[in-house]
Motif scaffolding. Sequence first.
Motif, PDB file in Angstrom:
ATOM      1  N   SER A  60       1.037  -0.849  -0.278  1.00  7.93           N
ATOM      2  CA  SER A  60      -0.133   0.007  -0.173  1.00  7.93           C
ATOM      3  C   SER A  60       0.711   1.319   0.224  1.00  7.93           C
ATOM      4  O   SER A  60       0.326   2.316  -0.595  1.00  7.93           O
ATOM      5  CB  SER A  60      -1.211  -0.221   1.218  1.00  7.93           C
ATOM      6  OG  SER A  60      -0.293   0.523   2.216  1.00  7.93           O
ATOM      7  N   ALA A  61       2.647   1.179   0.995  1.00  9.50           N
ATOM      8  CA  ALA A  61       2.774   2.048   0.456  1.00  9.50           C
ATOM      9  C   ALA A  61       3.461   2.422  -0.486  1.00  9.50           C
ATOM     10  O   ALA A  61       3.399   3.726  -0.898  1.00  9.50           O
ATOM     11  CB  ALA A  61       4.525   1.763   1.313  1.00  9.50           C
ATOM     12  N   ASN A  62       3.993   1.107  -1.285  1.00  2.58           N
ATOM     13  CA  ASN A  62       4.386   1.969  -3.087  1.00  2.58           C
ATOM     14  C   ASN A  62       2.896   2.177  -3.441  1.00  2.58           C
ATOM     15  O   ASN A  62       4.170   2.862  -4.488  1.00  2.58           O
ATOM     16  CB  ASN A  62       4.381  -0.236  -3.307  1.00  2.58           C
ATOM     17  CG  ASN A  62       5.924  -0.213  -2.959  1.00  2.58           C
ATOM     18  OD1 ASN A  62       6.538   0.418  -2.644  1.00  2.58           O
ATOM     19  ND2 ASN A  62       6.329  -1.370  -3.032  1.00  2.58           N
ATOM     20  N   GLU A  63       1.947   1.590  -3.522  1.00  2.00           N
ATOM     21  CA  GLU A  63       0.820   2.360  -4.211  1.00  2.00           C
ATOM     22  C   GLU A  63       1.228   4.015  -3.429  1.00  2.00           C
ATOM     23  O   GLU A  63       0.955   4.589  -4.978  1.00  2.00           O
ATOM     24  CB  GLU A  63      -0.245   1.768  -3.646  1.00  2.00           C
ATOM     25  CG  GLU A  63      -1.323   1.430  -4.664  1.00  2.00           C
ATOM     26  CD  GLU A  63      -1.045   0.530  -5.747  1.00  2.00           C
ATOM     27  OE1 GLU A  63      -2.596   0.354  -5.911  1.00  2.00           O
ATOM     28  OE2 GLU A  63      -0.780  -0.180  -5.474  1.00  2.00           O
ATOM     29  N   GLN A  64       0.709   4.148  -3.410  1.00  2.00           N
ATOM     30  CA  GLN A  64       0.942   5.613  -2.104  1.00  2.00           C
ATOM     31  C   GLN A  64       1.598   6.100  -3.243  1.00  2.00           C
ATOM     32  O   GLN A  64       1.747   7.479  -3.558  1.00  2.00           O
ATOM     33  CB  GLN A  64       1.465   5.772  -0.659  1.00  2.00           C
ATOM     34  CG  GLN A  64       1.018   6.889  -0.423  1.00  2.00           C
ATOM     35  CD  GLN A  64      -0.833   7.399  -0.349  1.00  2.00           C
ATOM     36  OE1 GLN A  64      -1.197   6.403  -0.271  1.00  2.00           O
ATOM     37  NE2 GLN A  64      -0.941   9.085  -0.372  1.00  2.00           N
ATOM     38  N   LEU A  65       3.145   5.779  -3.294  1.00  2.00           N
ATOM     39  CA  LEU A  65       4.335   6.488  -3.828  1.00  2.00           C
ATOM     40  C   LEU A  65       3.967   6.982  -5.580  1.00  2.00           C
ATOM     41  O   LEU A  65       4.062   7.898  -5.780  1.00  2.00           O
ATOM     42  CB  LEU A  65       5.703   5.457  -3.567  1.00  2.00           C
ATOM     43  CG  LEU A  65       6.583   5.706  -1.908  1.00  2.00           C
ATOM     44  CD1 LEU A  65       7.821   4.839  -2.296  1.00  2.00           C
ATOM     45  CD2 LEU A  65       6.989   7.636  -2.261  1.00  2.00           C
ATOM     46  N   LEU A  66       3.558   5.863  -5.518  1.00  2.00           N
ATOM     47  CA  LEU A  66       3.579   5.531  -6.992  1.00  2.00           C
ATOM     48  C   LEU A  66       2.660   6.628  -7.463  1.00  2.00           C
ATOM     49  O   LEU A  66       3.029   6.914  -8.469  1.00  2.00           O
ATOM     50  CB  LEU A  66       2.781   3.821  -7.664  1.00  2.00           C
ATOM     51  CG  LEU A  66       3.206   3.358  -8.613  1.00  2.00           C
ATOM     52  CD1 LEU A  66       4.514   2.914  -8.778  1.00  2.00           C
ATOM     53  CD2 LEU A  66       2.545   2.583  -8.898  1.00  2.00           C
ATOM     54  N   LYS A  67       1.341   7.221  -7.164  1.00  2.00           N
ATOM     55  CA  LYS A  67       0.303   7.478  -7.243  1.00  2.00           C
ATOM     56  C   LYS A  67       0.642   8.821  -7.240  1.00  2.00           C
ATOM     57  O   LYS A  67       0.929   9.901  -7.703  1.00  2.00           O
ATOM     58  CB  LYS A  67      -1.097   7.499  -6.093  1.00  2.00           C
ATOM     59  CG  LYS A  67      -2.030   7.709  -6.532  1.00  2.00           C
ATOM     60  CD  LYS A  67      -3.053   7.430  -5.426  1.00  2.00           C
ATOM     61  CE  LYS A  67      -4.416   8.411  -5.116  1.00  2.00           C
ATOM     62  NZ  LYS A  67      -4.709   8.788  -3.576  1.00  2.00           N
ATOM     63  N   GLU A  68       2.177   9.707  -6.226  1.00  2.00           N
ATOM     64  CA  GLU A  68       2.135  10.583  -6.496  1.00  2.00           C
ATOM     65  C   GLU A  68       2.890  10.746  -6.516  1.00  2.00           C
ATOM     66  O   GLU A  68       3.046  12.647  -7.359  1.00  2.00           O
ATOM     67  CB  GLU A  68       2.911  10.375  -4.639  1.00  2.00           C
ATOM     68  CG  GLU A  68       2.837  11.312  -3.361  1.00  2.00           C
ATOM     69  CD  GLU A  68       3.248  10.845  -1.988  1.00  2.00           C
ATOM     70  OE1 GLU A  68       4.227  10.876  -1.965  1.00  2.00           O
ATOM     71  OE2 GLU A  68       2.619  10.851  -1.009  1.00  2.00           O
ATOM     72  N   ALA A  69       4.600  10.536  -7.262  1.00  2.00           N
ATOM     73  CA  ALA A  69       4.604   9.623  -7.947  1.00  2.00           C
ATOM     74  C   ALA A  69       4.176  10.560  -9.602  1.00  2.00           C
ATOM     75  O   ALA A  69       4.739  11.626 -10.656  1.00  2.00           O
ATOM     76  CB  ALA A  69       5.666   9.250  -8.536  1.00  2.00           C
TER      77      ALA A  69
END
Lengths: 64, 167, 398
Positions: free
Chosen positions: B65-74
């Motif tokens: 989920s953190a990865n997802e968050q990062l990806l989203k932010e990126a």
Amino acid sequence: MTIPNLVGAGLIVIGAGIGLGQIGGRAMEGIARQPEATGKIQTAMIIIAALLEGLAFGALFLGK
Amino acid sequence: MEQLLNDFSPGLFIMQSILMLAVIFLMVKFAWKPIVSSLEEREEGIKKALESAEEAKAEMENISSANEQLLKEAREEREKLMKEARETKAKMIADAEEAAQEESAKIIAKAKVSIELEKKEALEQIKKEAAKLSVALAEKILQEELSSASKSAEHVDKLLKEVTLKS
Amino acid sequence: MPIFAEILTKGPLLKGAQMKSRNQFLKSLFFSLALAFSSASLWANDPVTSKEPSHEDSADQSVSTEEQISEYIAHHIKDAHDFHLFSYNDASGHRKHIGFPLPVIVYTSQGFRFFMSSEFHHDDSGHQVVERDGVSLVKYHEKIYELNAGEHAVSFDEAHHPTNAHEVLDLSITKSVFGFLLVSLLMLIAFRSLANQYKKRAVPTGFGRVLEPLVLYVRDEIARPNIGEKHYKRFTGFLLTVFFFIWTSNLLGLTPLGFNITGQLAVTFSLALFTYLITQFSGNKEYWKHIFWMPGVPAPMKVILAPIELLGTLTKPFSLMIRLFANISAGHIVVMSLISIAIIMKSSMGAVGATALSFALSFFLTLIELLVAFLQAYIFTMLSALFIGMAVQEHDHH
């Protein structure tokens, strides 16, 4: 074994048979009604049957 | 009952009780204790393994989920950047166009002014030429027709009016 | 109770694939054991069909009449002082006994005496007198009597009781004691190896794989639910020992060796006494209160109930003792009786017919006996656990 002994033994066996039949029959009914409680019913059934059996054997051997 | 008691052997009972005590003791010491404790250990181990697996799973979920968050932010960042770039581009183009227009307008205005000036000059010149011409013409006419000076003058004015240049 | 419930009801009550496979495994195990033992029992009792010494010193020692057979069976049910497999008549007509003697240890009026049972020369009628340091001993119906001082031969009254001799305390290594030692040895070897396996690996291999679920079964299905989560650990050792002892003894009784360990009243009495003592000594305050001063009933009722409850604590182990003894004895008697059909019916059905009938009946009875062997061990352990559980559990007041 004398004749009264044999008659007594027969009476004991009849009584025990009726008792065991009742236990077994009621247990089957119980299982049919609640198949998920089979294990518990069988445990209880065997315990009661064992107690009855002990009683019957005790009587048989006292009369022997 | 009598036969039952007759068959009962006290010696066997004593032997059995002593041996049974010994066997219970031996079995508990050498078999049941180690077996039960290792079974419990194993069960404990299985329980722990399951718990840690559960934990690891939860952690993995967290990480993903953190990865997802990062990806989203990126992705958002990229969008933003792209948008900005596009805006800049549009602005630059618009600016350039404006500047070009201004420049061209200026040039045109200048050109117009100079054209006007030249036109004026040319007109002046023409006017001067025309005046000279008319003077010369008048001289000639005067020479020919001095008699009727006034008439001639009227005539000249009339001519002059007629030759006014259409600008 | 998935293991025998499956066998008992012959119906599916499977809760999962794992249980199913376990049940199937146990089923096949039982079946193969049944096959092995039933054929073995027939072999074991074959001497019945041929010739066996009767206890009276008759010239013809065969077992062929109904009386002789019932006497033979009665003799088998009893404990014995020597380990006797079978007997036969050799070419010259001499009686040969196959087996070995066991030590006799008796406490007489003159103190302990030790000798081998071979000194009685297979005599069970009280005629062979063994002299040991001033004590004359005879064996009559597998009991050892000491002759009164000055007597040289035993004499009987009309009821066949010796008149000039008295019983001695017989601490011999009898057949049952020998069987007990054998069972204990088997158990120690088997479970010691299982215990050692855990040092090397978490899951046992080979025979340990058979033993481990049984241990788990006794612990999780018998001890834990009946005694309660809080106390069961204290009693698991006793229950496991009793369970495996009874089961192994019962199975050994079905082998050709002819043991009848759990069919001895003294043995089952001892086992029941263990349960009784453990129950009474681990009983908590609540337990005793429920016996002597039953809560929740009027005072006169309490007075009446106290002796009944007290008697109840005695009848419970008594029924444990009688049940195991009677079941195993009855099983042995019936199997042997069915085998003896081959002799009794020989004249009316012919040798082949009688043997076939006897084989078929005793085969199926031996299968049932295999189930009984397990069931009795289970019931004894189960009821012991239940009685102990009654004594230790904390009652919620009702």
